[in-house]
Design a protein around this motif. Structure first.
Motif, PDB file in Angstrom:
ATOM      1  N   ARG A 270       0.821  -1.213   0.000  1.00  0.00           N
ATOM      2  CA  ARG A 270       0.000   0.000   0.000  1.00  0.00           C
ATOM      3  C   ARG A 270       0.855   1.264   0.000  1.00  0.00           C
ATOM      4  NH1 ARG A 270      -5.524  -1.132   3.583  1.00  0.00           N
ATOM      5  NH2 ARG A 270      -6.580  -2.229   1.872  1.00  0.00           N
ATOM      6  N   CYS A 271       2.064   1.162   0.507  1.00  0.00           N
ATOM      7  CA  CYS A 271       2.997   2.297   0.444  1.00  0.00           C
ATOM      8  C   CYS A 271       3.710   2.357  -0.906  1.00  0.00           C
ATOM      9  CB  CYS A 271       4.036   2.194   1.560  1.00  0.00           C
ATOM     10  SG  CYS A 271       3.380   2.367   3.224  1.00  0.00           S
ATOM     11  N   GLY A 272       3.616   1.289  -1.702  1.00  0.00           N
ATOM     12  CA  GLY A 272       4.285   1.246  -2.997  1.00  0.00           C
ATOM     13  C   GLY A 272       5.790   1.137  -2.882  1.00  0.00           C
ATOM     14  N   LEU A 273       6.275   0.355  -1.903  1.00  0.00           N
ATOM     15  CA  LEU A 273       7.704   0.281  -1.634  1.00  0.00           C
ATOM     16  C   LEU A 273       8.263  -1.095  -1.968  1.00  0.00           C
ATOM     17  CD1 LEU A 273       7.805   2.060   1.859  1.00  0.00           C
ATOM     18  CD2 LEU A 273       8.247   3.068  -0.391  1.00  0.00           C
TER      19      LEU A 273
ATOM     20  N   LEU B 175       1.799   5.056   9.134  1.00  0.00           N
ATOM     21  CA  LEU B 175       0.901   5.174  10.284  1.00  0.00           C
ATOM     22  C   LEU B 175      -0.416   4.514   9.917  1.00  0.00           C
ATOM     23  CD1 LEU B 175       1.413   8.900  11.423  1.00  0.00           C
ATOM     24  CD2 LEU B 175       2.700   6.864  12.105  1.00  0.00           C
ATOM     25  N   VAL B 176      -0.744   3.419  10.604  1.00  0.00           N
ATOM     26  CA  VAL B 176      -2.007   2.715  10.376  1.00  0.00           C
ATOM     27  C   VAL B 176      -2.992   3.239  11.415  1.00  0.00           C
ATOM     28  CG1 VAL B 176      -3.147   0.477  10.288  1.00  0.00           C
ATOM     29  CG2 VAL B 176      -0.777   0.703   9.500  1.00  0.00           C
ATOM     30  N   VAL B 177      -3.925   4.070  10.986  1.00  0.00           N
ATOM     31  CA  VAL B 177      -4.771   4.808  11.928  1.00  0.00           C
ATOM     32  C   VAL B 177      -6.235   4.708  11.523  1.00  0.00           C
ATOM     33  CG1 VAL B 177      -2.955   6.430  12.571  1.00  0.00           C
ATOM     34  CG2 VAL B 177      -4.423   6.959  10.641  1.00  0.00           C
ATOM     35  N   GLY B 178      -7.104   4.842  12.517  1.00  0.00           N
ATOM     36  CA  GLY B 178      -8.534   4.794  12.263  1.00  0.00           C
ATOM     37  C   GLY B 178      -9.124   6.135  11.889  1.00  0.00           C
TER      38      GLY B 178
ATOM     39  N   ARG C 291       7.629  10.389   2.326  1.00  0.00           N
ATOM     40  CA  ARG C 291       8.063   9.209   3.070  1.00  0.00           C
ATOM     41  C   ARG C 291       7.175   8.907   4.269  1.00  0.00           C
ATOM     42  NH1 ARG C 291      13.193   9.728   5.276  1.00  0.00           N
ATOM     43  NH2 ARG C 291      13.446  11.959   4.819  1.00  0.00           N
ATOM     44  N   LEU C 292       6.117   9.681   4.444  1.00  0.00           N
ATOM     45  CA  LEU C 292       5.124   9.401   5.489  1.00  0.00           C
ATOM     46  C   LEU C 292       3.845   8.922   4.818  1.00  0.00           C
ATOM     47  CD1 LEU C 292       4.065   9.429   8.396  1.00  0.00           C
ATOM     48  CD2 LEU C 292       3.482  11.847   8.074  1.00  0.00           C
ATOM     49  N   HIS C 293       3.404   7.735   5.166  1.00  0.00           N
ATOM     50  CA  HIS C 293       2.240   7.113   4.540  1.00  0.00           C
ATOM     51  C   HIS C 293       1.153   6.903   5.593  1.00  0.00           C
ATOM     52  CE1 HIS C 293       4.980   6.054   1.170  1.00  0.00           C
ATOM     53  NE2 HIS C 293       5.857   5.861   2.154  1.00  0.00           N
ATOM     54  N   ILE C 294      -0.048   7.379   5.318  1.00  0.00           N
ATOM     55  CA  ILE C 294      -1.182   7.211   6.220  1.00  0.00           C
ATOM     56  C   ILE C 294      -2.072   6.115   5.651  1.00  0.00           C
ATOM     57  CG2 ILE C 294      -3.068   8.352   7.425  1.00  0.00           C
ATOM     58  CD1 ILE C 294      -0.267   9.516   8.001  1.00  0.00           C
ATOM     59  N   LEU C 295      -2.204   5.027   6.398  1.00  0.00           N
ATOM     60  CA  LEU C 295      -2.909   3.843   5.912  1.00  0.00           C
ATOM     61  C   LEU C 295      -4.114   3.529   6.798  1.00  0.00           C
ATOM     62  CD1 LEU C 295       0.099   1.461   5.118  1.00  0.00           C
ATOM     63  CD2 LEU C 295      -0.994   3.143   3.629  1.00  0.00           C
TER      64      LEU C 295
END
Length: 504
Positions: free
Chosen positions: A306-309, A345-348, A370-374
């Motif tokens: 999901r971050c495409g890394l 960051l896997v957040v609700g 470089r910061l991914h919100i998932l």
């Protein structure tokens, strides 16, 4: 089966969707033969139909306590500030009248001449003076309401101390009358379901469950109460809470703890504190916040994908609620020192002010990309979802409850076989050092956090190998914890639906 005592109602003061512990409780107890209904709250205007978590039913009760909150704020402010209006609505009404009058008078003056224009100019000047006065009084009214919300005034502090001193554990209703609204919301649903056992998650639901058991027993029904204490309430700290919030809940818990037939909690230190503080006749049963582990694991998305890394790119993951007490700022600051590092960051609540602030800080550091919100995933998918990261981070600051338990994410990282970089809150630091599964850094120390991350990246496989210790991960599964919870239920009601189901 319907005549057997197997009806369980679980209570939680949230919308269930982001609470993995209560979802696991409901699912696992239903799997063991209990007829489970999980009641949460609906704060929206929408009608939300029941749904299933495994074989358990989830229902949300409407909870909108505006009536009680307005009553608290609607008391006359005159004794606090004689220049304040009685209500904010009255202040706005009077000030708005001046604004409307100013427009009318100005329009009339444009078409007037001679003495009429002079009179209208004088009326406009008088209206401006009146508007200025009313605006001043309106600001005083607003400030009184602000103080009421914060409860930081001298009178508030003195009255809080007085109620607590005079009434002790019974002072909660005077300190926060809003608590009664929780029982008003849940009582009809609980009474309709006629449970044999009520499982109350945390302090508010302990109060609601105790009230429900009183009503049931008065009607001749034997209902058992299990209290699941997620934290040690006397140790709760909240910098933004008004001074009555924590004392009221502490007194609420202290008064109603005695009514629990059994107590569950999340760690050995909290169990010891609860037994001593509340004088419990038995030590609470430990039910850790461990994840569901399935073999083979279910189909699940990947945080890395999901971050495409690519696989070789170092990726830190933080999963769970984000607020200042979680110390996540140190993780974002590290992006300025580790130019190849990415953070997920896997957040609700990805649009929360705290998350937006972290994104803004990453942008200031030139690291926005470089910061991914998932998003969250279903409970059973969490472990495989996280497993593609390089390491997991838990950055708690020093607060009493942080020092004496391990959060769900710690066990999720462990089952995902991720090295953990954790802050030096006591219980987590002791566990990481004992198992060798990660590195510990000083709370809030960016340089020390960077050191810990670099240590893990330099020899990641050594930390992963710690999970090969016999029995370590086996004890950190929800299946193991659910067995302990099932035994508590069975011993209380004197009935085991799992045995009946197996022999039927």
């Amino acid at each position: 089966m319907s005549d057997q005592p197997n009806k369980v109602v679980m209570l939680v003061d949230n919308d269930v969707r982001r609470d993995s512990r209560v979802q696991k409780q409901a699912r696992s107890m239903a799997e063991r033969g209990w007829e489970v209904t999980l009641l949460g709250i609906n704060r929206t205007e929408d009608v939300i139909p029941p749904w299933k978590v495994g074989d358990a039913t989830v229902e949300l009760v409407d909870y909108r306590p505006e009536r009680i909150e307005r009553a608290h704020l609607a008391r006359s402010p005159r004794w606090r500030d004689p220049l304040a209006y009685r209500t904010g609505a009255r202040a706005n009404q009077l000030f708005g009248w001046c604004e409307a009058q100013a427009r009318v008078l100005e329009d009339r003056r444009r078409s007037a001449s001679g003495p009429g224009r002079v009179v209208l100019s004088a009326r406009i000047a008088a209206n401006r003076a009146l508007a200025s006065w009313r605006g001043f009084r309106r600001e005083r009214t607003i400030e009184v309401r602000r103080k009421r919300h914060r409860m930081h005034g001298l009178v508030d502090r003195l009255s809080t101390a007085a109620w607590t001193k005079v009434l002790g554990t019974k002072s909660w209703n005077h300190l926060d009358p809003n608590i009664e609204s929780w029982d008003e919301a849940f009582a009809p649903a609980i009474d309709r379901l006629r449970p044999d056992l009520i499982h109350a998650n945390d302090f508010r639901m302990l109060f609601v469950a105790a009230r429900a058991t009183f009503r049931a027993r008065a009607a001749g029904r034997d209902v058992k109460l299990v209290w699941d204490a997620h934290e040690f309430m006397p140790g709760v700290e909240h910098a933004t809470a008004h001074p009555r919030w924590i004392p009221s809940l502490q007194q609420l818990e202290a008064e109603h703890a005695q009514y629990a037939d059994a107590v569950l909690t999340v760690s050995d230190p909290i169990a010891d504190l609860l037994q001593e503080h509340h004088g419990l006749p038995e030590r609470p049963t430990i039910v850790l916040n461990t994840p569901i582990v399935q073999d083979p694991p279910p189909e699940a998305p990947s945080v890395r994908a999901r971050c495409g890394l690519a696989d070789e790119v170092p990726l830190i993951v933080y999963s769970g609620y984000v607020d200042p007490n979680r110390g996540v700022g140190v993780v974002i600051e590290s992006l300025g020192h580790l130019p190849d590092l990415h953070v997920a960051l896997v957040v609700g609540q990805p649009d929360s002010p705290v998350v937006r602030g972290l994104q803004e800080r990453a942008a200031e550091l030139g690291a926005a990309e470089r910061l991914h919100i998932l998003p969250y995933v279903p409970v059973e998918q969490i472990v495989p979802y996280l497993s593609s990261a390089t390491l997991g981070v838990h950055s708690l600051i020093h607060m009493m409850n942080h020092e004496i338990s391990l959060a769900t994410k710690f066990y999720e990282y462990s089952q995902a076989r991720l090295p953990i970089v954790g802050s030096d809150v006591r219980f987590m630091a002791e566990t990481i050092r004992r198992t060798g599964q990660g590195e510990v850094f000083r709370v809030g120390d960016v340089d020390d956090f960077v050191r810990a991350v670099r240590a893990v990246l330099a020899d990641r496989e050594r930390y992963v190998a710690a999970y090969d210790q016999p029995g370590l991960l086996d004890a950190w599964t929800w299946e193991h914890q659910a067995d302990a919870m099932h035994e508590v239920y069975r011993d209380l009601v004197g009935f085991d639906p799992a045995v009946i189901g197996a022999t039927a």
